[in-house]
Design an enzyme around this catalytic site. Sequence first.
Site, PDB file in Angstrom:
ATOM      1  N   ARG A   1      46.145   2.426 -36.179  1.00  0.00           N
ATOM      2  CA  ARG A   1      47.117   2.636 -35.548  1.00  0.00           C
ATOM      3  C   ARG A   1      47.887   0.901 -36.120  1.00  0.00           C
ATOM      4  O   ARG A   1      46.236   0.145 -36.552  1.00  0.00           O
ATOM      5  CB  ARG A   1      46.979   2.361 -33.850  1.00  0.00           C
ATOM      6  CG  ARG A   1      47.134   4.043 -33.884  1.00  0.00           C
ATOM      7  CD  ARG A   1      47.008   3.961 -32.516  1.00  0.00           C
ATOM      8  NE  ARG A   1      45.178   4.213 -32.203  1.00  0.00           N
ATOM      9  CZ  ARG A   1      44.789   2.958 -31.648  1.00  0.00           C
ATOM     10  NH1 ARG A   1      45.777   1.480 -31.342  1.00  0.00           N
ATOM     11  NH2 ARG A   1      43.093   2.614 -31.760  1.00  0.00           N
TER      12      ARG A   1
ATOM     13  N   LYS B   1      48.759   8.345 -29.280  1.00  0.00           N
ATOM     14  CA  LYS B   1      48.298   7.433 -28.762  1.00  0.00           C
ATOM     15  C   LYS B   1      49.556   6.392 -28.113  1.00  0.00           C
ATOM     16  O   LYS B   1      49.638   5.800 -26.837  1.00  0.00           O
ATOM     17  CB  LYS B   1      47.815   5.812 -29.219  1.00  0.00           C
ATOM     18  CG  LYS B   1      46.244   6.756 -29.770  1.00  0.00           C
ATOM     19  CD  LYS B   1      45.560   6.596 -27.642  1.00  0.00           C
ATOM     20  CE  LYS B   1      43.790   6.666 -27.986  1.00  0.00           C
ATOM     21  NZ  LYS B   1      43.209   7.187 -29.031  1.00  0.00           N
TER      22      LYS B   1
ATOM     23  N   HIS C   1      41.284   6.790 -20.993  1.00  0.00           N
ATOM     24  CA  HIS C   1      41.365   6.552 -22.603  1.00  0.00           C
ATOM     25  C   HIS C   1      39.308   6.766 -22.108  1.00  0.00           C
ATOM     26  O   HIS C   1      38.032   6.621 -22.410  1.00  0.00           O
ATOM     27  CB  HIS C   1      41.122   4.823 -22.949  1.00  0.00           C
ATOM     28  CG  HIS C   1      40.531   5.604 -24.337  1.00  0.00           C
ATOM     29  ND1 HIS C   1      40.382   4.278 -25.316  1.00  0.00           N
ATOM     30  CD2 HIS C   1      40.595   6.540 -25.617  1.00  0.00           C
ATOM     31  CE1 HIS C   1      39.795   4.960 -26.711  1.00  0.00           C
ATOM     32  NE2 HIS C   1      40.821   6.492 -26.614  1.00  0.00           N
TER      33      HIS C   1
ATOM     34  N   SER D   1      37.383   3.089 -29.704  1.00  0.00           N
ATOM     35  CA  SER D   1      37.042   3.978 -30.931  1.00  0.00           C
ATOM     36  C   SER D   1      35.750   3.519 -31.684  1.00  0.00           C
ATOM     37  O   SER D   1      35.005   2.566 -31.475  1.00  0.00           O
ATOM     38  CB  SER D   1      37.780   3.400 -31.804  1.00  0.00           C
ATOM     39  OG  SER D   1      38.287   4.345 -33.139  1.00  0.00           O
TER      40      SER D   1
ATOM     41  N   LYS E   1      32.716   8.683 -28.442  1.00  0.00           N
ATOM     42  CA  LYS E   1      32.976  10.051 -27.498  1.00  0.00           C
ATOM     43  C   LYS E   1      33.268  11.371 -27.674  1.00  0.00           C
ATOM     44  O   LYS E   1      33.233  12.426 -27.253  1.00  0.00           O
ATOM     45  CB  LYS E   1      35.031   9.319 -26.376  1.00  0.00           C
ATOM     46  CG  LYS E   1      34.917   8.154 -26.082  1.00  0.00           C
ATOM     47  CD  LYS E   1      36.398   8.031 -25.268  1.00  0.00           C
ATOM     48  CE  LYS E   1      37.144   7.382 -26.646  1.00  0.00           C
ATOM     49  NZ  LYS E   1      36.505   6.180 -28.021  1.00  0.00           N
ATOM     50  N   THR E   2      33.963  11.914 -28.703  1.00  0.00           N
ATOM     51  CA  THR E   2      34.239  13.081 -29.389  1.00  0.00           C
ATOM     52  C   THR E   2      33.417  13.303 -29.544  1.00  0.00           C
ATOM     53  O   THR E   2      32.761  14.712 -29.828  1.00  0.00           O
ATOM     54  CB  THR E   2      35.165  12.720 -30.310  1.00  0.00           C
ATOM     55  OG1 THR E   2      36.269  12.052 -30.489  1.00  0.00           O
ATOM     56  CG2 THR E   2      35.475  14.306 -31.473  1.00  0.00           C
TER      57      THR E   2
ATOM     58  N   ASP F   1      39.394  13.408 -25.571  1.00  0.00           N
ATOM     59  CA  ASP F   1      39.725  12.034 -25.891  1.00  0.00           C
ATOM     60  C   ASP F   1      41.128  10.997 -24.298  1.00  0.00           C
ATOM     61  O   ASP F   1      41.092   9.787 -24.512  1.00  0.00           O
ATOM     62  CB  ASP F   1      40.567  11.258 -26.962  1.00  0.00           C
ATOM     63  CG  ASP F   1      41.171   9.668 -26.882  1.00  0.00           C
ATOM     64  OD1 ASP F   1      39.908   8.523 -27.887  1.00  0.00           O
ATOM     65  OD2 ASP F   1      42.598  10.124 -27.484  1.00  0.00           O
TER      66      ASP F   1
ATOM     67  N   ARG G   1      40.074  11.323 -40.622  1.00  0.00           N
ATOM     68  CA  ARG G   1      39.693  12.135 -39.502  1.00  0.00           C
ATOM     69  C   ARG G   1      40.179  13.336 -39.129  1.00  0.00           C
ATOM     70  O   ARG G   1      41.025  13.817 -40.562  1.00  0.00           O
ATOM     71  CB  ARG G   1      41.252  11.102 -38.510  1.00  0.00           C
ATOM     72  CG  ARG G   1      40.576   9.518 -37.974  1.00  0.00           C
ATOM     73  CD  ARG G   1      40.850   9.846 -36.416  1.00  0.00           C
ATOM     74  NE  ARG G   1      40.115   8.354 -36.304  1.00  0.00           N
ATOM     75  CZ  ARG G   1      39.736   8.555 -34.934  1.00  0.00           C
ATOM     76  NH1 ARG G   1      39.675   9.556 -34.453  1.00  0.00           N
ATOM     77  NH2 ARG G   1      39.489   6.861 -34.844  1.00  0.00           N
TER      78      ARG G   1
END
Length: 585
Positions: free
Chosen positions: A103, A248, A267, A285, A289-290, A304, A369
């Site tokens: 991003r 996002k 988030h 990031s 989390k994932t 997410d 990704r």
Amino acid sequence: MQSISASLASLTRETGPKVVKGDPARKGEAAANGAPPTPQKHHQHHHPAAPTIAVSDSSLKFTHVLYNLSPAELYEQAIKYEKGSFITSTGALATLSGAKTGRSPRDKRVVKDEAAAQELWWGKGSPNIEIDEHTFLTNRERAVDYLNSLDKVFVNDQFLNWDPENRIKVRIISARAYHSLFMHNMCIRPTDEELESFGTPDFTIYNAGQFPCNRYTHYMTSSTSVDINLARREMVILGTQYAGEMKKGLFGVMHYLMPKRGILSLHSGCNMGKDGDVALFFGLSGTGKTTLSTDHNRLLIGDDEHCWSDNGVSNIEGGCYAKCIDLSQEKEPDIWNAIKFGTVLENVVFDEHTREVDYTDKSVTENTRAAYPIEYIPNAKIPCVGPHPKNVILLACDAFGVLPPVSKLNLAQTMYHFISGYTALVAGTEDGIKEPQATFSACFGAAFIMLHPTKYAAMLADKMQKYGATGWLVNTGWSGGRYGVGKRIRLPYTRKIIDAIHSGELLTANYKKTEVFGLEIPTEIDGVPSEILDPINTWTDKAAYKETLLRLAGLFKKNFEVFASYKIGDDSSLTDEILAAGPNF
Ligand SMILES: Nc1ncnc2c1ncn2[C@@H]1O[C@H](COP(=O)(O)OP(=O)(O)OP(=O)(O)O)[C@@H](O)[C@H]1O
Ligand SMILES: O=C([O-])CC(=O)C(=O)O
Ligand SMILES: [Ca+2]
Ligand SMILES: [Mn+2]
């Protein structure tokens, strides 16, 4: 079609291109369709400064709309027309996102009209960089003209948020099959009946990412611009093809819309045990989390973006977006197996002949990704909703190696660490050992929040108190010394720690308090070597440990200064407690 044609209409011209459904490559069909040239009405919302309506030659051309294509159709489009698109050995669609592989937060802009000036967070630390309405319209026109100049555009009509009472309808107009398939996977996919009655979207993205913005436009500082206009309910993307901007960008919109309804947007990842115990995983990031919400023994609600309302939790999305760097079948089998037909693989490198992906290859980017529909995870919880969370897990990847692998937090500490939003990753490792870089990102997602962080923090405190959730701080980063000396905590140990949180085992463990950060750490956890639970034990150089601990504590203190003058919620005693819940030295 009429509503799509209105979406694509230029604001200043009576006539845009004619919108036709179907692939221009399939000649004759469009004509057979009767080429319905829906009269182009200019947009209802009349801007006072809008130039007079002009007629232009753009009406002479057709723009074909490829509407909610299936993954198979999108594969064909990508492979035929988009350079760098290939099918991998497991059937995923490998794509390249171009010059931008992450991003571009510095290129984000938000229209600061009167309402936004009042409501949103502006100034130091805020992700919202202002533009005015006129500049937004300039960029919008550029994007729309670009899209209209193409033979075909992709249109996705989809939903956000699995909570049926708070579902948001989104339309994504894009020029690449890659973008269309990405959003097909990441947003909630409507059924045929839902699509039939879709009507007018609540929010529209114009993704003209292949085309740059004009750098000489006021407020622009590069050829990339990602612009949000809350009043118009529109987002414009110019100059970046990184698909995560769409995901996002919409998340930012939810961070505005949901709190207005008393719903907290988060988030975070989210999963649920077989007995219905829900856990949230916050973290910046790369903190896990994932990885940690994708757990063989639990149901995945989402990886997410979530909402916490009076009804419980709901996933905002319909898919997952997993980091792939160094992915292995052995360590992360569920994610590995999700990389199959329908999955978008971004910026990975693969063997030309066998098409086997080399997940260790960082030559395009480290941020490789995979975007896949959530049902590709075998134990996904569909619909992606669950009861109120029992555990709130804050993840930090501490490359300084001084935070304990797990600490139990009281409410004030949970708020302190939530507002701080700490992690310390190590950027690029090519030129030898680098310094860990502390990052503080309020609410573990400062890039996406729209209101002042204390608004979300107050809501979280309120909900945690109301529903009796316990807060935890889990360091998924370094142990045995800082980056360069120690090593990242082994994923199996972190999983054991997380298991002990879920099972309730950690609630009743024995605890001792650490110095400086005042964290409660357990003395024993099943399956985890006890000596790693207190980081000081793992450092051979104790003086270096103390020095690093104080250095990190200092960074926390400095970061929190800007929040010290804010009140959190209606309860001023909570604010005082939060201020006291940080490091003491
Ligand atoms: N102990 C650990 N705990 C968690 N993750 C670990 C650990 N050790 C290594 N990792 C790796 O760290 C990465 C964590 O990335 P993950 O995709 O889970 O991040 P994320 O929080 O979902 O970030 P984003 O918001 O960018 O998607 C994975 O590649 C994982 O394999
Ligand atoms: O948005 C992205 O590109 C990836 C992501 O999940 C994050 O950075 O939090
Ligand atoms: Ca993730
Ligand atoms: Mn994320």
